[in-house]
Design a protein around this motif. Sequence first.
Motif, mmCIF file in Angstrom:
data_model
loop_
_atom_site.group_PDB
_atom_site.id
_atom_site.type_symbol
_atom_site.label_atom_id
_atom_site.label_comp_id
_atom_site.label_asym_id
_atom_site.label_seq_id
_atom_site.Cartn_x
_atom_site.Cartn_y
_atom_site.Cartn_z
ATOM 1 N N SER A 74 0.721 -1.143 -0.024
ATOM 2 C CA SER A 74 -0.121 -0.064 -0.040
ATOM 3 C C SER A 74 0.826 1.256 0.124
ATOM 4 O O SER A 74 0.527 2.234 -0.681
ATOM 5 C CB SER A 74 -0.825 0.066 1.182
ATOM 6 O OG SER A 74 -1.940 0.922 0.873
ATOM 7 N N ASP A 117 -1.634 13.135 3.004
ATOM 8 C CA ASP A 117 -3.354 12.648 2.926
ATOM 9 C C ASP A 117 -3.102 11.333 2.067
ATOM 10 O O ASP A 117 -3.783 10.483 2.482
ATOM 11 C CB ASP A 117 -3.940 13.929 2.108
ATOM 12 C CG ASP A 117 -4.464 14.848 2.905
ATOM 13 O OD1 ASP A 117 -4.221 14.828 4.211
ATOM 14 O OD2 ASP A 117 -4.809 16.001 2.458
ATOM 15 N N VAL A 118 -2.351 11.409 1.128
ATOM 16 C CA VAL A 118 -2.166 10.238 0.141
ATOM 17 C C VAL A 118 -1.593 9.036 1.070
ATOM 18 O O VAL A 118 -2.094 7.945 1.070
ATOM 19 C CB VAL A 118 -1.229 10.294 -0.910
ATOM 20 C CG1 VAL A 118 -0.906 9.024 -1.851
ATOM 21 C CG2 VAL A 118 -1.949 11.460 -2.143
ATOM 22 N N LYS A 120 -1.818 8.901 4.503
ATOM 23 C CA LYS A 120 -2.638 8.571 5.333
ATOM 24 C C LYS A 120 -3.988 7.539 4.757
ATOM 25 O O LYS A 120 -4.281 6.276 5.367
ATOM 26 C CB LYS A 120 -3.566 9.595 5.942
ATOM 27 C CG LYS A 120 -2.603 10.365 6.954
ATOM 28 C CD LYS A 120 -3.575 11.356 7.659
ATOM 29 C CE LYS A 120 -4.267 12.436 6.933
ATOM 30 N NZ LYS A 120 -4.888 13.432 7.768
ATOM 31 N N ASP A 121 -4.407 7.970 3.605
ATOM 32 C CA ASP A 121 -5.463 6.862 2.839
ATOM 33 C C ASP A 121 -4.790 5.697 2.364
ATOM 34 O O ASP A 121 -5.388 4.738 2.802
ATOM 35 C CB ASP A 121 -5.714 7.813 1.670
ATOM 36 C CG ASP A 121 -6.596 8.807 1.998
ATOM 37 O OD1 ASP A 121 -7.127 9.164 2.875
ATOM 38 O OD2 ASP A 121 -6.826 9.699 0.794
ATOM 39 N N ARG A 124 -4.759 3.598 5.828
ATOM 40 C CA ARG A 124 -6.104 3.461 6.117
ATOM 41 C C ARG A 124 -6.626 2.247 5.522
ATOM 42 O O ARG A 124 -7.281 1.411 5.834
ATOM 43 C CB ARG A 124 -7.088 4.624 5.923
ATOM 44 C CG ARG A 124 -8.430 4.496 6.596
ATOM 45 C CD ARG A 124 -9.207 5.847 6.144
ATOM 46 N NE ARG A 124 -8.647 6.956 7.184
ATOM 47 C CZ ARG A 124 -8.301 7.932 6.553
ATOM 48 N NH1 ARG A 124 -8.098 8.159 5.233
ATOM 49 N NH2 ARG A 124 -7.795 8.747 7.395
ATOM 50 N N TYR A 125 -6.454 2.223 4.080
ATOM 51 C CA TYR A 125 -6.835 1.064 3.307
ATOM 52 C C TYR A 125 -6.313 -0.205 3.675
ATOM 53 O O TYR A 125 -6.981 -1.104 3.696
ATOM 54 C CB TYR A 125 -6.404 1.582 1.881
ATOM 55 C CG TYR A 125 -6.745 0.262 0.667
ATOM 56 C CD1 TYR A 125 -7.964 0.393 0.267
ATOM 57 C CD2 TYR A 125 -5.614 -0.844 0.273
ATOM 58 C CE1 TYR A 125 -8.316 -0.701 -0.411
ATOM 59 C CE2 TYR A 125 -5.940 -1.792 -0.555
ATOM 60 C CZ TYR A 125 -7.379 -1.578 -1.010
ATOM 61 O OH TYR A 125 -7.610 -2.580 -1.808
ATOM 62 N N GLU A 144 -7.335 4.611 11.561
ATOM 63 C CA GLU A 144 -8.494 3.389 11.360
ATOM 64 C C GLU A 144 -8.734 2.969 13.000
ATOM 65 O O GLU A 144 -7.954 2.783 13.649
ATOM 66 C CB GLU A 144 -7.831 2.293 10.561
ATOM 67 C CG GLU A 144 -8.755 1.432 10.115
ATOM 68 C CD GLU A 144 -9.729 1.481 8.942
ATOM 69 O OE1 GLU A 144 -10.912 1.300 9.332
ATOM 70 O OE2 GLU A 144 -9.398 2.555 8.298
#
Length: 150
Positions: A74, A117-118, A120-121, A124-125, A144
């Motif tokens: 990821s 932000d990228v 963190k996403d 989270r994924y 998360e």
Amino acid sequence: SKRDAHIAGWGSEAAQAIATMRRRHVVGNAALLAIAFLPLAPALAPQCQSLPRWLVDRAREDKELEDLSALLGSVSMACKTISNLVQRAGLEDLTGLAGDINVQGEEQKKLDLVANDVLKDALRYTGKVGLAASEEEADPMLVEEADPML
């Protein structure tokens, strides 16, 4: 000549092709060498493997590495996304300062915030990270509602 004898050792097809090209003055010596080594290219090339493929292979060998593999895969995708954003930054108004100060006392740049932000996403994924820290944010961020074992 010595060089022709050496070329002949590369194989009859390569030697014949080179001799024909020389007679016709088609290519120079550097091109001749490249053409001569063409049949050997697969054997000489390193065995390249992408990071995601390598991670999957390691996870198959050791099931305990599955979570790490998911996390690194990821992050790898996030890095590709960030690279694409950097390449298009001028077109999408992502250059320059954002107007804030980070925890290090540095002025934040627009790309810093977008990259944050990228990432963190991406974290989270995976569902494998509950809390993360970044210089772009003053406090650790809840990524998360993860497994209580994390």
